[in-house]
Write a protein that holds these residues in place. Sequence first.
Motif, mmCIF file in Angstrom:
data_model
loop_
_atom_site.group_PDB
_atom_site.id
_atom_site.type_symbol
_atom_site.label_atom_id
_atom_site.label_comp_id
_atom_site.label_asym_id
_atom_site.label_seq_id
_atom_site.Cartn_x
_atom_site.Cartn_y
_atom_site.Cartn_z
ATOM 1 N N SER A 99 19.306 -37.745 -16.934
ATOM 2 C CA SER A 99 18.059 -37.190 -17.465
ATOM 3 C C SER A 99 16.861 -37.997 -16.970
ATOM 4 N N PHE A 100 15.897 -37.325 -16.370
ATOM 5 C CA PHE A 100 14.803 -38.025 -15.705
ATOM 6 C C PHE A 100 13.453 -37.773 -16.385
ATOM 7 N N TYR A 101 13.274 -36.622 -16.992
ATOM 8 C CA TYR A 101 12.081 -36.334 -17.801
ATOM 9 C C TYR A 101 10.782 -36.675 -17.085
ATOM 10 N N ASN A 102 10.610 -36.095 -15.911
ATOM 11 C CA ASN A 102 9.339 -36.173 -15.195
ATOM 12 C C ASN A 102 8.820 -34.749 -14.993
ATOM 13 N N THR A 103 7.517 -34.609 -15.056
ATOM 14 C CA THR A 103 6.862 -33.322 -14.833
ATOM 15 C C THR A 103 5.861 -33.455 -13.682
ATOM 16 N N TRP A 104 5.855 -32.466 -12.804
ATOM 17 C CA TRP A 104 4.859 -32.422 -11.732
ATOM 18 C C TRP A 104 4.043 -31.150 -11.875
ATOM 19 N N MET A 105 2.729 -31.296 -11.952
ATOM 20 C CA MET A 105 1.822 -30.152 -12.034
ATOM 21 C C MET A 105 0.874 -30.177 -10.842
ATOM 22 N N ASN A 106 0.694 -29.029 -10.235
ATOM 23 C CA ASN A 106 -0.348 -28.844 -9.221
ATOM 24 C C ASN A 106 -0.079 -29.629 -7.935
ATOM 25 N N PHE A 107 1.140 -29.613 -7.466
ATOM 26 C CA PHE A 107 1.465 -30.245 -6.182
ATOM 27 C C PHE A 107 1.908 -29.193 -5.179
ATOM 28 N N LEU A 128 13.753 -31.893 -15.190
ATOM 29 C CA LEU A 128 12.516 -31.959 -14.415
ATOM 30 C C LEU A 128 11.693 -30.707 -14.733
ATOM 31 N N ALA A 129 10.401 -30.838 -14.602
ATOM 32 C CA ALA A 129 9.540 -29.675 -14.806
ATOM 33 C C ALA A 129 8.537 -29.589 -13.660
ATOM 34 N N PHE A 130 8.369 -28.373 -13.138
ATOM 35 C CA PHE A 130 7.416 -28.127 -12.057
ATOM 36 C C PHE A 130 6.494 -26.995 -12.493
ATOM 37 N N ILE A 131 5.214 -27.262 -12.504
ATOM 38 C CA ILE A 131 4.232 -26.278 -12.954
ATOM 39 C C ILE A 131 3.160 -26.133 -11.891
ATOM 40 N N ASN A 132 2.872 -24.905 -11.541
ATOM 41 C CA ASN A 132 1.841 -24.636 -10.541
ATOM 42 C C ASN A 132 2.061 -25.471 -9.280
ATOM 43 N N CYS A 133 3.297 -25.516 -8.814
ATOM 44 C CA CYS A 133 3.602 -26.216 -7.566
ATOM 45 C C CYS A 133 3.978 -25.206 -6.490
ATOM 46 N N ARG A 134 3.804 -25.618 -5.260
ATOM 47 C CA ARG A 134 4.174 -24.782 -4.123
ATOM 48 C C ARG A 134 5.169 -25.543 -3.256
ATOM 49 N N PHE A 135 6.206 -24.850 -2.847
ATOM 50 C CA PHE A 135 7.199 -25.415 -1.930
ATOM 51 C C PHE A 135 7.335 -24.398 -0.800
ATOM 52 N N SER A 136 6.741 -24.644 0.335
ATOM 53 C CA SER A 136 6.774 -23.609 1.365
ATOM 54 C C SER A 136 7.039 -24.195 2.741
ATOM 55 N N ASN A 137 7.768 -23.401 3.506
ATOM 56 C CA ASN A 137 7.970 -23.700 4.922
ATOM 57 C C ASN A 137 8.542 -25.093 5.161
ATOM 58 N N ASN A 138 9.399 -25.529 4.268
ATOM 59 C CA ASN A 138 10.122 -26.773 4.500
ATOM 60 C C ASN A 138 11.370 -26.496 5.329
ATOM 61 N N GLY A 139 11.804 -27.521 6.066
ATOM 62 C CA GLY A 139 12.914 -27.334 6.974
ATOM 63 C C GLY A 139 14.197 -26.971 6.258
ATOM 64 N N SER A 140 14.457 -27.603 5.131
ATOM 65 C CA SER A 140 15.585 -27.189 4.297
ATOM 66 C C SER A 140 15.036 -26.306 3.186
ATOM 67 N N GLY A 141 15.537 -26.486 1.957
ATOM 68 C CA GLY A 141 15.104 -25.607 0.887
ATOM 69 C C GLY A 141 13.769 -26.009 0.304
ATOM 70 N N GLY A 142 13.357 -25.221 -0.702
ATOM 71 C CA GLY A 142 12.092 -25.516 -1.353
ATOM 72 C C GLY A 142 12.209 -26.663 -2.332
ATOM 73 N N VAL A 143 13.027 -26.475 -3.360
ATOM 74 C CA VAL A 143 13.132 -27.484 -4.412
ATOM 75 C C VAL A 143 14.541 -27.454 -4.990
ATOM 76 N N PHE A 144 15.107 -28.620 -5.180
ATOM 77 C CA PHE A 144 16.479 -28.781 -5.652
ATOM 78 C C PHE A 144 16.446 -29.801 -6.779
ATOM 79 N N ALA A 145 16.696 -29.327 -8.015
ATOM 80 C CA ALA A 145 16.624 -30.214 -9.173
ATOM 81 C C ALA A 145 17.961 -30.265 -9.893
ATOM 82 N N GLY A 146 18.136 -31.270 -10.722
ATOM 83 C CA GLY A 146 19.313 -31.346 -11.571
ATOM 84 C C GLY A 146 19.233 -30.333 -12.708
ATOM 85 N N PRO A 147 20.246 -30.323 -13.555
ATOM 86 C CA PRO A 147 20.315 -29.305 -14.604
ATOM 87 C C PRO A 147 19.167 -29.396 -15.601
#
Lengths: 325, 324
Positions: A99-107, A128-147
Motif C-alpha cells: 500500500s503506497f497511498y500517493n495521489t497525483w493530480m494534474n500531471f 494509488l490515485a490519478f486525477i486529471n492526468c494524461r498518459f499519452s504516446n508512451n513507448g510502452s503502456g500509459g499507466v500501470f498501478a497496483g491493486p
Amino acid sequence: MTTYYVDGAVGNDINAGTSEGAGNAWETIGHAATQVTSGDIVYVKAGAAYAEDVSFTVPGTSASPITWIGYATTPGDNGQVVVTGAGVTHIFSSTWSSSFYNTWMNFDLSNGPSWGFIAATGSGASFLAFINCRFSNNGSGGVFAGPNSLWLNCESYGNGSTGIQGNSARIVGCKVQNNAANGHAGSCIVSYRNVLAQNGIGATNYQLIGVNGTSVFGCTIDGEGSSAAADGVYGTLSQALIMDNIIVNCDSGIERGTQHSANPSVNNLFHNNLIDLSTTSALPYDNLNDVSGDPNFADRVGFDYAIDAGSPAVDTGIRPGCFEA
Amino acid sequence: MPTYYVDGAVGDDGNPGTSEGASNAWASIGKAMATVANGDVVYIKSTVTYSESGVSLITAALNASNYISFIGYTSTPGDNGRIVWDGSAGTSCLTSALVTTVYYYFANIEFINSSIHNVNLSGCSNVKFHNCEFSGAGGSGVLVDMDCSFVNCLVSANGSDGISGWTDVACVACVFANNAGDAYNVLSTRVVYRCLFYGGAASTQCIDAGGTESNVVACTFDGGGLAGTKAVQATSATRCVFVDNIMHDLDIGTDFAAAYSPFASIVGNNIASNTSPSHSESGVQVGFRTLFSSPQFTDEAGSDYTLSPASPAVGAGLLPGLTE
C-alpha cells in the motif's frame, strides 16, 4: 503535514521548499520525492521543462496520504504539469511493493520511452490515485498501478501497450483510446462514464476487462473491429451490473460467463457488434430495454464520441461518455 | 423445467397448473411455491389481490443457470403487469428458513401490508427483484442476504428499513419513500445507481452501508430537513465511488467515519444544498467539483425530483437519478 513547492523554472533543490518562488521552491520533483513524509502535499508549478525520471519511494498512509498536485499559476488552479521522459526507463515509477497511498493530480506523463507511470509488476504499489492526468504516446503502456487504485478524469491514449492497467481498479470519467493493447487490463471493479475506444486494433484485445462484481455503466465502448476475438467488456462478470452503455464495433459487445449469473445488463445501446451479448439470459428482465441502432457519434474517427439529438440513445436514459467540461 | 400458471380468480390448487384458465391454473402462490424446482417459471395473473401470508420458500435452485421465477402479468404472460400480494393477515408475504443461495427471481409483484417484514429472505442469497413494490410493512420492506439485486422497484412506507441485506446488494432505478428506518441498510452495497430517496425519518440514513466498496452513483437524496438525516453512512469507507449525486435538505451528506480513511474512493461531482457538511470525514482524498446550490427540483413538495431547466445540474455534467 508539510506543504512543499516545486518550480523547475526558478527553484533550487538546496532551498527549503516550503513556499513558492526563487529562494524558496525546490527545482525538481525527484528531489521532493526524497524529502516527503506521509501527509505532505507537494505543489508542482507548470511551465518549466520537467525532464525527469522520478522513482517514488515514500509511502503515505490511508489517513495521511501523500498528494502531488500540478498547477499553472496558483496552487489549486488545476493546471496540468508536463513531465517528459528524459531517462531510459519510465517517467514516473514506484518500486514499493504494498500500500503506497500517493495521489497525483494534474500531471501530463507523455512521450516517454516506456510507461508514463509504472508500479512494480505483480503486487506493486497499491492504493494509488490519478486525477486529471494524461498518459499519452508512451513507448510502452500509459499507466500501470497496483491493486485498489483509481483514475478520475484522466486520459490515456496512443501508448504502445495497455492504456490503464491495474487490478481492482476504479475508473471514472476517463478517455482510454487508441492504445496498442487493452484499454483497461487487470480487473476493473467500477467503470463509469468512460470512453474506451479503438484500443488494441489488429489483435485480441479488450476495451475493458472485468471480474465478478464489476459494474460498467455510462460508458462508450468502441472495439473498432479490433480482431475476431476482441470484445468490448470481457470477463466472468458474475454479479456484474452493465447498464447505460453504448457498445459498438466489437466481436462480442459483452463476453461473460455463466448464463443468468450476471446481474442485469440493461438499457445498453448495441451497434455493429458481431454478437451483442455472448451469453444471453433467459430471465426476461436481464436484457431489459437493450436497444440497437447507430448511436450517431459526432466524429468517432476523430475520437469525438458526443451523441447528437438524432441518436437512438437520446431520451432512453442511456447517458454514456465522459464528464462534460 | 415446466412453466406454471396461477390465477386467483378462476384457478384451483387441484389443477395441474401447467396452463392458463379455469381447469388448468392454480389458485394460490403458496401452491406454486411448494411445487417449484430448478428452472421453473411461475406466471401469476393479476385477477385478484393475493391475500396470502407466510408463504414459505422451501426449495433452492441448484445454480445460476436454474433460477426459479415468479412473474406477475395482467392479461398475457410477459406483459409485465403487476400483481398485488397482500400479507396483512400475517407477519409476512414471503418467508424462508433457508440459509443458502437460492437463485430466485421475482418480477411484477407488489408485496404489501405485512405486520412485520413483507419479504423475509434474510438467509437467502442470489435473489433478484424487478419491477416490484415493497410497501406498508410494519417492519422492513424486504430482507435478503448476499448477492441480490433490485431493479426498478418501489420501497415505501415501511415501519423499519426499506431494504435490508448483508453484502453485494445492487440497487438500480429504485425509489425509496417514507420509510421509518434506513431506506437501504446493508454492509456493502456494490452499487446503488439512479435511485431516489425521500421522506425518511429523523436520524435515519438513506444508505447505511458498512462502506467498503459501496458505490453510490447518480442518486437523489432529500432528507426533508430533519435532524440526523444522512445520504450515506459508511463507517469503513474505502474504495467507494460517490459521484453525480444530489444531496438536499440533509443533516450530513456522506458520513465516512474518520477512523477509516476514504482513500481510494472517488467522491465528487455532486450537488449539496441545505446539507452541511456535505462530507463528514477526515480528508476525502478525491473531492472534486461539488456544487453547493439548490438543485431546483421541478416540484419537491409533490415529490417530483426531476430537474427544472434552471437547475445548476443541467449542463454541469451531473447526471443524477430518475430525472428523465
